[in-house]
Write an enzyme that holds these catalytic residues in place. Structure first.
Site, short mmCIF file in Angstrom:
data_model
loop_
_atom_site.label_atom_id
_atom_site.label_comp_id
_atom_site.label_asym_id
_atom_site.label_seq_id
_atom_site.Cartn_x
_atom_site.Cartn_y
_atom_site.Cartn_z
N GLY A 577 0.82 -1.20 0.00
CA GLY A 577 0.00 0.00 0.00
C GLY A 577 0.85 1.25 0.00
O GLY A 577 2.07 1.20 0.21
N PHE A 581 2.89 9.11 3.86
CA PHE A 581 4.19 8.88 4.49
C PHE A 581 5.16 8.20 3.55
O PHE A 581 6.36 8.25 3.72
CB PHE A 581 4.01 7.99 5.73
CG PHE A 581 3.26 6.74 5.40
CD1 PHE A 581 3.89 5.64 4.85
CD2 PHE A 581 1.89 6.66 5.61
CE1 PHE A 581 3.19 4.50 4.53
CE2 PHE A 581 1.19 5.52 5.29
CZ PHE A 581 1.82 4.43 4.75
N GLY A 582 4.63 7.44 2.56
CA GLY A 582 5.47 6.66 1.68
C GLY A 582 4.79 5.37 1.29
O GLY A 582 3.57 5.33 1.10
N THR A 583 5.57 4.28 1.21
CA THR A 583 5.07 3.00 0.70
C THR A 583 5.30 1.90 1.73
O THR A 583 6.30 1.90 2.44
CB THR A 583 5.78 2.64 -0.62
OG1 THR A 583 5.68 3.74 -1.52
CG2 THR A 583 5.15 1.41 -1.26
N LYS A 597 7.34 -0.28 6.35
CA LYS A 597 6.89 1.05 5.96
C LYS A 597 8.12 1.91 5.68
O LYS A 597 8.88 2.25 6.58
CB LYS A 597 6.05 1.68 7.07
CG LYS A 597 5.53 3.08 6.75
CD LYS A 597 4.96 3.79 7.97
CE LYS A 597 3.64 3.16 8.39
NZ LYS A 597 2.99 3.93 9.48
N ASP A 693 -5.87 9.81 13.78
CA ASP A 693 -6.14 9.40 12.41
C ASP A 693 -6.88 8.06 12.39
O ASP A 693 -6.52 7.15 11.66
CB ASP A 693 -4.83 9.30 11.62
CG ASP A 693 -5.07 9.34 10.10
OD1 ASP A 693 -6.16 9.81 9.68
OD2 ASP A 693 -4.19 8.91 9.34
#
Length: 852
Positions: A577, A581-583, A597, A693
């Site tokens: 995903g 923030f990134g991948t 992550k 979140d």
């Protein structure tokens, strides 16, 4: 001289008797007199009666004190109001104990204390039975309810039930011990409801009560129009009368003006089930020895049937007739002069009660004492008031009971999950001998699992997950679990030994610590060597020395190199995903599936989020929060390695990206798992943490569809002394973000609750958070409210893809939780423990309901 001595003895005896009566009259040891709402710890002596009244603070745990500005009677100037809870209870513990008869009186004066000009109506309960309904028609009316009650237990519960017709309240609560003769005011069902109590005389004067009446019965003056008063100034004795009537009451009587006329009284009875208990009290107040040829004799009859013939009251002595007529629409009592009587009938006092069924026994004494002890020792913060199992509509939260018309209710299930319990498992649980299910999960319990739990022969479910229990599990519990007839859940107790083999014999107890010490020393030396080798290897793996995070020095977490990450992800071969923030990549570490992550170099906020998530994950550990395996930070490369969740996230399931549609039961379990994770952040961490979140894409599922809350990149700690705002930086995901945060420019735990409410609505409806069209954007909460207002049918908002194998009441409950969580009034939003309890109850309802 002898005559003088005789008179002296008579007067001395009379004086001594007066002293004894006076002392007895002043004795309030059988009284509990409560002025509700006066300041805690305060007391006073009433100027008129001499009764000592005390504050209600030691008799009730809930409610708020209110006052009425203008009222003459002191006991009505204050009251206690109960704006919260469906039932609130006073606990009275008379020193005379159970199996005794008491007069209990509750008084109410509204006085428009709340400025609402209302007409409050609410229920009054005694023990496990309905006592009466209280209705205040206006601000100045005074309502008093009275009952003669044979106590079943040491504790007497007087409770107020909210009917949704105004806030319950109470002004005064009084208990009076009625002596040791239980044949007085006898009732087949242990309770007599007060109807009327008359002092039959002229209407001049005030009501009679304590200290003229030793039991503080209140006697109201009453006279029939065709009668006149006769009286005496001499005392009337009740020595041989167990009702202990007041001499002041018995010194007056009513007699017909027309000497040939009978005394009659009629009771209208519209309820064929009502039985009247009538007490007529007689005493002759005229000295007929001074009236030659004068006699008083009369018959007592009910509906023309004589029940006492030729009765002549004794001079200055009390006689009581108890009449219990058959229930009829009209009951006529008559006192009729006999042919030989020269004087008309008399009657001094009259009491009428209604015998109603108090057939429901209190909860089994041992069970009740056990949960009361648990409430005290664990300081349980639940609405645990009154009898645990009764009435059925007010059963204590987290309890289930069995009911049998022949025996008292028994507690069969107790759920104290996520209740903030600390310390050892209390021995009081051993007294719940009929318990079948016991849930103590998600608490802070410590110490061993006690052997007595294995002696609860009806116990079939024991959940001790996510505590801090240590030692070995009783072998009998493990053996029962292995047979399949007993469910034992012990996960997330790191110090707990769950194997039967770990219960060693006493001969090995000295060997084990010695071996362990040598083993620990060997492992320490081995780890030191490994650490030295790894450190040298890492220093050679990159041209420049890695920027080791300061957190690595203070937290005992494995710090990986970037080379390690490349290897475990197979050079970042499989993407799970992407986000701001990134991948996230799939990988393997020691044959364990992991998720990596990797922080994007272009993420402006990335390093702050990375540092925040590491700080959170290295210090929080909960079965419903994603577990950190390690992290890396070399130069510009930084990221996290955490456990892999095989079934993706909740958002993808709701969007239909998986072939199988989650059932309502599965959704409830997922919601409960996520709620428990969020509850731990809010209530189990020191200092507490706000996630900031919460959304369905951050709820990850394992292969069994059990959920964990993920992504703590935006999380912040907040301090309990200033919880109103956590951060002035508004961050989160549109649709889930609390709209009020823009007004207050800050986020707090109530913002998380708003987001979780949105998550619940998504799970119920299967809808996206925001539905956009060419003309408008509709939030899922607005859509649900609109549908329910127009149809009042929850089926119209349930995900159509979901199988209809659910209890609609549990869906309603979750909808209510969700809508209260997204309320625009922050004070109306529940806290996470409340949400966890609600979801738990819904899940239990689903699991127990096999007949849809």
């Amino acid at each position: 001289m002898e005559e003088f001595r005789f008179l002296y003895l008579i007067y001395s005896a009379a004086f001594a008797l007066c002293l004894v009566v006076s002392v007895l009259a002043q004795d309030q040891s059988g009284f509990i007199s409560i002025d509700c709402g006066i300041p805690s710890g305060s007391s006073y002596k009433d100027d008129t009666t001499g009764i000592n009244y005390v504050s209600d603070s030691s008799f009730v745990e809930t409610g708020v004190s209110k006052s009425i500005p203008f009222t003459a009677q002191r006991q009505l100037q204050n009251l206690r109001s109960f704006p919260e809870g469906s039932r609130n209870c006073y606990t009275l513990i008379p020193i005379q104990g159970k199996g005794k008869k008491y007069l209990i009186r509750a008084s109410f004066m509204y006085g428009n204390y709340d400025g609402e000009n209302g007409s409050p109506e609410f229920d009054l309960f005694l023990g496990g039975n309905i006592w009466d309904t209280v209705l205040l028609s206006n601000g100045s009316s005074i309502v008093s309810k009275e009952v003669v009650y044979l106590s079943q237990s040491e504790n007497i519960f007087v409770c107020l039930g909210n009917k949704g017709k105004g806030t319950p309240f109470i002004s005064t609560l009084e208990l009076r011990f009625l002596g040791n003769d239980n044949t007085t005011y006898d009732s087949p069902n242990g309770a007599l409801f007060f109807s009327r109590r008359w002092d039959l005389r002229s209407l001049m004067g005030s009501p009679v009560r304590y200290d003229d009446d030793v039991y503080d019965r209140i006697w109201i003056p009453r006279n029939f129009g065709y009668c006149r008063e006769i009286n005496t100034s001499l005392p009337v004795t009740s020595d041989n009368n167990s009702y202990s009537l007041s001499s002041l009451v018995m010194s007056t009587a009513m007699t017909p003006i027309n000497t040939t006329r009978p005394i009659t009284m009629t009771l209208e009875n519209s309820d064929p089930n009502v039985r009247y208990f009538v007490y007529m009290h007689f005493a002759e107040v005229e000295d007929l020895s001074l009236k030659p040829n004068q006699t008083r004799e009369f018959d007592i009859s009910i509906n023309g049937v004589t029940v006492a013939a030729g009765f002549s009251p004794k001079y200055l002595q009390t006689n009581t007739f108890f009449l219990n007529p058959e229930s009829q629409s009209k009951i006529a009592f008559s006192l009729v002069r006999t042919p030989k009587s020269t004087l008309p009938p008399i009657v001094n006092a009259l009491e009428i009660y209604v015998a109603n069924s108090f057939s429901q026994s209190l909860t089994n004494q041992e069970d009740g004492d056990a949960v009361t002890s648990l409430k005290t020792s664990y300081k349980v913060k639940k609405n645990w008031h009154g009898d645990p199992c009764l009435p059925n509509d007010y059963i204590w939260e987290g309890l289930n009971c069995s009911y049998d018309s022949l025996t008292p209710p028994r507690i069969t299930s107790l759920n104290l999950s996520s209740s903030g319990l600390t310390g050892h498992i209390s021995s009081s649980f051993s007294n719940l001998t009929m318990i079948q299910e016991l849930d103590l999960s998600n608490n802070g319990l410590t110490g061993d699992i006690p052997e007595f739990l294995s002696k609860l022969k009806f116990l079939r479910v024991l959940n001790l997950e996510n505590n801090t229990l240590t030692g070995s599990v009783p072998s009998e519990l493990l053996e029962r679990s292995n047979t399949g007839s007993f469910s034992l859940r012990l996960g997330e107790n790191p110090g707990l030994c769950t194997e039967i083999s770990c219960r060693k014999s006493n001969s090995k107890k000295l060997v084990i610590p010695l071996v362990a010490s040598f083993a620990a020393l060997f492992i320490l030396l081995l780890l030191s060597g490994v650490f030295w080798r790894i450190r040298n290897r890492r220093n050679k793996s990159v041209n420049s020395a890695p920027q080791t995070s300061p957190m690595a020095k203070s937290e005992n977490k494995l710090l990986f190199t970037f080379a390690d990450v490349i290897k475990m992800t197979n050079n970042f071969g499989q993407v799970l995903g992407k986000g701001g923030f990134g991948t996230v990549y799939h990988g393997f570490y020691d044959n364990l599936q992991v998720a990596v992550k990797l922080l994007s170099e272009t993420s402006a906020q990335g390093f702050k989020e990375f540092r925040s998530e590491v700080e959170v994950l290295v210090r929080v550990h909960h079965v419903n929060l994603t577990a950190l395996i390690g992290y890396f930070h070399e130069g510009d490369q930084m990221g996290l390695i955490y456990e892999f969740m095989a079934n993706g996230n909740m958002a993808d399931h709701l969007a239909g990206k998986y072939q199988h549609t989650l059932s309502w039961r599965q959704r409830l379990q997922i919601a409960l798992d996520a709620a428990q994770g969020l509850e731990y952040l809010h209530c189990g961490c020191k200092p507490p943490i706000v996630h900031r979140d919460v959304k369905t894409s951050n709820i990850l599922l394992n292969e069994k569809n059990r959920a964990k809350l993920a992504d703590f990149g935006l999380s912040r700690s907040f301090h309990t002394e200033s919880r109103s705002h956590v951060s002035t930086l508004v961050a989160g995901t549109p649709g889930y973000l609390d709209p009020l945060c823009f007004e207050t420019n800050g986020l707090n735990e109530k913002s998380d609750i708003y987001s979780f409410g949105v998550v619940l609505l998504e799970m119920i409806t299967g809808k996206t958070v925001i539905k956009e069209s060419q003309t408008k954007r509709v939030h899922v909460s607005d859509w649900v409210i609109s549908i329910l207002r127009s149809t009042n049918d929850v089926n119209n908002v349930i995900d159509s893809k979901m199988a209809k194998d659910f209890d609609v009441n549990s869906v309603w409950k979750v909808v209510e939780l969700a809508l209260s969580s997204v309320s625009q009034n922050v004070s109306d939003r529940p806290n996470m423990p409340h949400i966890v309890r609600g979801l738990n109850e819904c899940l239990q309802r689903e699991e127990s309901n096999k007949n849809y």
